[in-house]
Design a protein around this motif. Structure first.
Motif, PDB file in Angstrom:
ATOM      1  N   SER A  36       0.858  -1.179   0.000  1.00  0.00           N
ATOM      2  CA  SER A  36       0.000   0.000   0.000  1.00  0.00           C
ATOM      3  C   SER A  36       0.893   1.227   0.000  1.00  0.00           C
ATOM      4  O   SER A  36       1.843   1.315   0.790  1.00  0.00           O
ATOM      5  N   VAL A  37       0.607   2.165  -0.885  1.00  0.00           N
ATOM      6  CA  VAL A  37       1.438   3.366  -1.041  1.00  0.00           C
ATOM      7  C   VAL A  37       0.565   4.601  -0.891  1.00  0.00           C
ATOM      8  O   VAL A  37      -0.449   4.747  -1.582  1.00  0.00           O
ATOM      9  N   SER A  38       0.942   5.487   0.032  1.00  0.00           N
ATOM     10  CA  SER A  38       0.234   6.761   0.186  1.00  0.00           C
ATOM     11  C   SER A  38       1.061   7.854  -0.472  1.00  0.00           C
ATOM     12  O   SER A  38       2.239   8.028  -0.168  1.00  0.00           O
ATOM     13  N   PRO A  45      -4.789   5.445  -0.849  1.00  0.00           N
ATOM     14  CA  PRO A  45      -3.481   4.891  -1.219  1.00  0.00           C
ATOM     15  C   PRO A  45      -3.599   3.908  -2.378  1.00  0.00           C
ATOM     16  O   PRO A  45      -4.616   3.249  -2.562  1.00  0.00           O
ATOM     17  N   GLN A  46      -2.547   3.816  -3.153  1.00  0.00           N
ATOM     18  CA  GLN A  46      -2.470   2.783  -4.167  1.00  0.00           C
ATOM     19  C   GLN A  46      -2.250   1.452  -3.467  1.00  0.00           C
ATOM     20  O   GLN A  46      -1.567   1.380  -2.452  1.00  0.00           O
ATOM     21  N   PHE A  47      -2.801   0.384  -4.050  1.00  0.00           N
ATOM     22  CA  PHE A  47      -2.762  -0.915  -3.374  1.00  0.00           C
ATOM     23  C   PHE A  47      -2.606  -2.024  -4.393  1.00  0.00           C
ATOM     24  O   PHE A  47      -3.230  -2.008  -5.464  1.00  0.00           O
ATOM     25  N   SER A  48      -1.774  -3.012  -4.081  1.00  0.00           N
ATOM     26  CA  SER A  48      -1.615  -4.179  -4.953  1.00  0.00           C
ATOM     27  C   SER A  48      -1.407  -5.424  -4.108  1.00  0.00           C
ATOM     28  O   SER A  48      -0.873  -5.364  -2.996  1.00  0.00           O
ATOM     29  N   ALA A  63      -5.868  -1.790  -7.065  1.00  0.00           N
ATOM     30  CA  ALA A  63      -6.908  -0.809  -6.778  1.00  0.00           C
ATOM     31  C   ALA A  63      -7.712  -0.428  -8.008  1.00  0.00           C
ATOM     32  O   ALA A  63      -8.818   0.110  -7.881  1.00  0.00           O
ATOM     33  N   SER A  64      -7.188  -0.696  -9.197  1.00  0.00           N
ATOM     34  CA  SER A  64      -7.907  -0.354 -10.427  1.00  0.00           C
ATOM     35  C   SER A  64      -8.973  -1.393 -10.761  1.00  0.00           C
ATOM     36  O   SER A  64     -10.133  -1.058 -11.034  1.00  0.00           O
ATOM     37  N   GLU A  97      -7.269  -3.991   1.506  1.00  0.00           N
ATOM     38  CA  GLU A  97      -7.067  -2.663   0.914  1.00  0.00           C
ATOM     39  C   GLU A  97      -7.558  -1.579   1.872  1.00  0.00           C
ATOM     40  O   GLU A  97      -6.896  -0.547   2.063  1.00  0.00           O
ATOM     41  N   ARG A  98      -8.692  -1.828   2.513  1.00  0.00           N
ATOM     42  CA  ARG A  98      -9.218  -0.861   3.483  1.00  0.00           C
ATOM     43  C   ARG A  98      -8.363  -0.812   4.752  1.00  0.00           C
ATOM     44  O   ARG A  98      -8.055   0.262   5.274  1.00  0.00           O
TER      45      ARG A  98
END
Length: 358
Positions: A36-38, A45-48, A63-64, A97-98
């Protein structure tokens, strides 16, 4: 909000560890890498969430798409015995993700930060070695540095710095959950790894023999470099050493990364700097699952091109001779045709025509 323990590790995809199988380890592993990147100015945040069996990515979530999706054909076999697999794992990834969004906020408080670019990573997985021994790992990182990891033997968490002590106190207190995580890593995880290996055995369990070749180049200082190029092999595990007189040689040895080819195999190289007078003492020693026995390859003098050059010259001369012969033949044929044509025309005029007036 305190950094939570996360959901219990009860599903096959709860694995993460972004490292390849070590050379010569002869093991299989299952891993997941969750990030997770803020970023400044972004609310969410971006998440993978990416899963691997050995070095092959087989599932992913981001996240997409917000869906847990297959990355290789063989994973579709899971649907036969587990029809809810994709939906269940999608919901699970969405939950993380949350929760990771909250984790980033909590960690910013622990480190007394406000704004900026920050990353939180969750990595864990298991491996099954060739001797049937097992391994497991479960760790977190913040901003690219170790944060906390599980010691399976003591069932306690190892904090990497002072802020991580906050999380350690909370997680050490839940001894029962730590026991559960150990059981998961050593049993459930291994069971799923074996299942995935069976699904993808055509690619994951294959062996492609490495091709080994030694080349050389002269150096400016009178020395030379021998380069051992190894390619076309699978799996990724491989042992490559330079030896001198049969003993492993480490001085002035350099190596490249094991990199993928477009066909799914790998390539790499090892070089050693040597005195040209002693080059015959050096050999490239290679061990790999695709080889029945280890191989030792030395540099060999390329075959002389003199014979090839002579053959080409002779071939050209023969071709010229043949072409000259053909030209002479056609010239003679044309001359004969002209002479015959002139004689025939005179005979026909005398025998059938009338007298030409004068």
């Amino acid at each position: 909000m305190p950094l939570s323990r996360g959901a219990p590790a009860v599903l096959p995809f709860l694995l993460a560890f972004l490292v390849g199988r070590g050379a010569g380890s002869s093991s299989h592993s299952m891993r997941y890498f969750v990030t997770s990147v803020s970023e400044p100015g972004q609310q969410v945040p971006q998440f993978s969430y990416v899963g691997y069996v050995d070095d092959q990515e087989f599932v992913s979530y981001n996240a997409s798409t917000r869906r847990y999706l297959p990355k290789v054909p063989w994973i579709s076999k899971v649907e036969k015995n587990d029809p809810d697999y994709w939906e269940r794992n999608t919901l699970y990834a969405q939950g993380h993700e949350r929760s990771f969004r909250d984790h980033l906020a909590t960690l910013a408080e622990y480190y007394n930060q406000s704004g900026g670019l920050h990353t939180f990573q969750w990595m864990y997985g298991c491996e099954l070695r060739n001797d049937w021994s097992k391994g497991g790992y479960y760790q977190y990182a913040y901003d690219g540095r170790d944060y906390i990891s599980l010691d399976k033997d003591t069932l306690t968490w190892m904090a990497a710095d002072v802020p991580a002590q906050n999380t350690k106190r909370k997680w050490d207190a839940d001894f029962r959950d730590n026991e559960y995580k150990k059981t998961y890593l050593e049993e459930t995880c291994i069971e799923w790894l074996q299942r995935y290996l069976n699904y993808g055995k055509e690619t994951l369990l294959r062996t492609d023999k490495p091709e080994v070749k030694v080349t050389r180049k002269e150096d400016y200082d009178g020395m030379e470099t021998l380069i051992c190029r190894v390619g076309g092999f699978y799996p990724k595990d491989i042992d490559i050493d330079w030896t001198r007189d049969g003993e492993v040689w480490l001085q002035d040895v350099f190596h490249g990364l094991v990199s993928p080819n477009s066909d799914g195999t790998y390539y790499t190289w090892r070089s050693v700097k040597v005195d040209p007078k002693e080059r015959e003492r050096y050999k490239c020693h290679v061990e790999h699952d695709g080889l029945p026995n280890p191989v030792d390859v030395a540099w060999e003098e390329p075959d002389s091109n003199l014979g090839l050059i002579i053959g080409c010259v002779v071939g050209v001369l023969l071709l010229i001779a043949v072409m000259a012969g053909i030209a002479v033949y056609f010239k003679k044929s044309q001359d004969g045709y002209k002479a015959a044509a002139a004689s025939d025309q005179g005979s026909n005029s005398s025998g059938t025509g009338t007298a030409v007036p004068i």
